[in-house]
Design an enzyme around this catalytic site. Structure first.
Site, mmCIF file in Angstrom:
data_model
loop_
_atom_site.group_PDB
_atom_site.id
_atom_site.type_symbol
_atom_site.label_atom_id
_atom_site.label_comp_id
_atom_site.label_asym_id
_atom_site.label_seq_id
_atom_site.Cartn_x
_atom_site.Cartn_y
_atom_site.Cartn_z
ATOM 1 N N CYS A 211 0.766 -0.558 -0.054
ATOM 2 C CA CYS A 211 0.296 -0.004 0.177
ATOM 3 C C CYS A 211 0.830 1.073 -0.094
ATOM 4 C CB CYS A 211 -0.862 0.196 1.326
ATOM 5 S SG CYS A 211 -0.211 -0.357 3.064
ATOM 6 N N GLU B 123 -2.956 1.005 -4.518
ATOM 7 C CA GLU B 123 -2.020 -0.992 -3.939
ATOM 8 C C GLU B 123 -1.777 -1.230 -4.595
ATOM 9 O OE1 GLU B 123 -2.948 -3.320 -0.655
ATOM 10 O OE2 GLU B 123 -3.411 -0.793 -0.964
#
Length: 425
Positions: A383, A417
């Protein structure tokens, strides 16, 4: 560069410290060259880099100084003097003050294009062989978040302005699922003056609330009648119904505790799981590092020989074991502790590994073990592209980066992501 100085005391915050710059508001005109990987415009003044919030490439903006360091300065746009053709007015009335949605000043399609350029710039800077790749879009640009964490001050809900402790009162958050937005409208029914509140919503629009406050909370009958409240947790104590709810994704059931980590955008989480499935076979033994409540572990246990998950959060491990039992999956086990402490002590030897670390990335000892054990395949889910880039530089001494794909888990924010496939050289 033009400089405007207004003699007005103004308080700035740098991390947790407050500071005043010569008792003045300093404003400049800046030409924006490009975007950085934090979603900020980039300009230069006398060879010093300037990062400008809420500014787009090609724009001329007036901006006020927020932070001045030896090698860089941070500014915030106060007026757009020459707007980019992709600039649009944000749909959120709190966006300017909140600062959480760095890219809501453009269309969703344009935000995807800019995120791709931001990633390319980061990878180029770190000499990574990633040039062309896909960014998988979220099915919903708004209303996708199944969890938000809010502050409560003087009877109002709000966020802290980005990178500060400055409270910004809000009445709604367009990123949150509709069930969460509806609950926010009835916040007055809690009768709380100060504290914080985390709200979760599952696929069935059931709500799980975690409230921390020194005050005694009241649960109005109207609140229960209007909303599907699965549980209310007050200062870590369940005061209504349950400490958890059940989430249903990809034909699996997951117990999600009020304080456990879980994927915030279910649509993207499903897409990632379906994509990485293709990299596993029935004879594989898998380590799932930073496994949380077992989201990937349980999914992959159905198609592999055995899965072993490691997670630091105790509630997450309790939930993961419960989830394995709930779904009648027996070829998975979960272990509590730091990944860097446990990984070397595991007697079961895996041939493949999936890692989904926090924003800080992989601990240096984890990277060392991954290189020394020479696993057949590593899937790295990140992330934070910045720490991902650092970790890839290290891991690529032993592994080859064979594929990269980005997923827009957090539309209109600066976050994205990333999923990398690394094969043993």
């Amino acid at each position: 560069m033009e400089i405007f100085v207004k003699f007005k005391p103004i308080l700035f915050r740098k991390r947790k410290k407050s500071f005043i710059i010569n008792n003045k508001v300093i404003k400049v005109k800046l030409k924006i060259e490009k975007m950085d990987y934090e979603g900020r415009g980039v300009s230069h003044v006398s060879e010093k880099v300037c990062f400008v919030k809420k500014a787009l490439p090609g724009e001329l903006v007036e901006a006020k100084l927020l932070q001045d360091e030896k090698r860089f300065s941070i500014y915030e746009t106060t007026e757009v003097l020459n707007a980019s053709p992709i600039r649009k007015t944000s749909l959120c009335s709190f966006s300017k003050e909140c600062g959480g949605c760095a890219l809501d000043i453009m269309s969703y399609e344009d935000s995807i294009s800019l995120k791709k350029e931001m990633l390319k710039e980061l990878f180029k800077k770190n000499n990574l062989p990633i040039k062309e790749f896909e960014i998988v879009k979220s099915s919903h640009a708004y209303g996708y978040r199944n969890k938000i964490s809010l502050k409560i001050e003087n009877g109002q809900l709000g966020y802290y302005k980005e990178e500060t402790h400055q409270f910004v009162p809000i009445k709604n958050c367009l990123l949150a699922k509709p069930a969460i937005q509806n609950l926010m409208k009835d916040f007055s029914l809690f009768h709380i003056k100060n504290g914080d509140m985390t709200i979760r919503a599952n696929q069935n629009d059931e709500l799980l609330l975690s409230i921390n406050t020194k005050e005694k909370i009241e649960i109005e009958k109207e609140l229960i009648e209007k909303h599907k409240i699965a549980g209310i947790v007050w200062n870590n104590k369940c005061v209504y119904n349950s400490l958890f709810f059940i989430e249903h994704i990809n034909h699996l059931f997951y117990k999600v505790h009020a304080n456990s980590f879980f994927q915030v955008n279910i649509d993207i989480a499903e897409k990632i799981a379906l994509d990485i499935e293709k990299e596993f076979k029935k004879e594989d033994i898998l380590y799932d590092l930073y496994c949380g409540v077992g989201y990937f572990s349980l999914k992959l246990a159905k198609i592999t020989k055995q899965v072993l998950g490691i997670e630091l959060n105790q509630n997450a491990i309790l939930n993961a074991n419960y989830n394995a039992s709930l779904n009648k999956i027996s070829n998975v086990s979960f272990h509590l502790g730091k990944v860097e402490d446990i990984l070397e002590k595991i007697p079961l030897k895996a041939n493949k590994v999936i890692v989904d670390p926090p924003r800080s990335g992989l601990h240096k000892n984890v990277r060392r073990v991954l290189k020394e054990n020479k696993f057949e395949k590593i899937i790295y889910i990140s992330c934070n592209p910045k720490t991902l880039a650092r970790d890839l530089q290290d891991l690529m001494e032993t592994y080859t980066l064979t594929s990269f794909k980005a997923y827009d888990m957090f539309p209109f924010t600066k976050h994205v992501e990333c999923v990398c496939l690394l094969n043993l050289r």
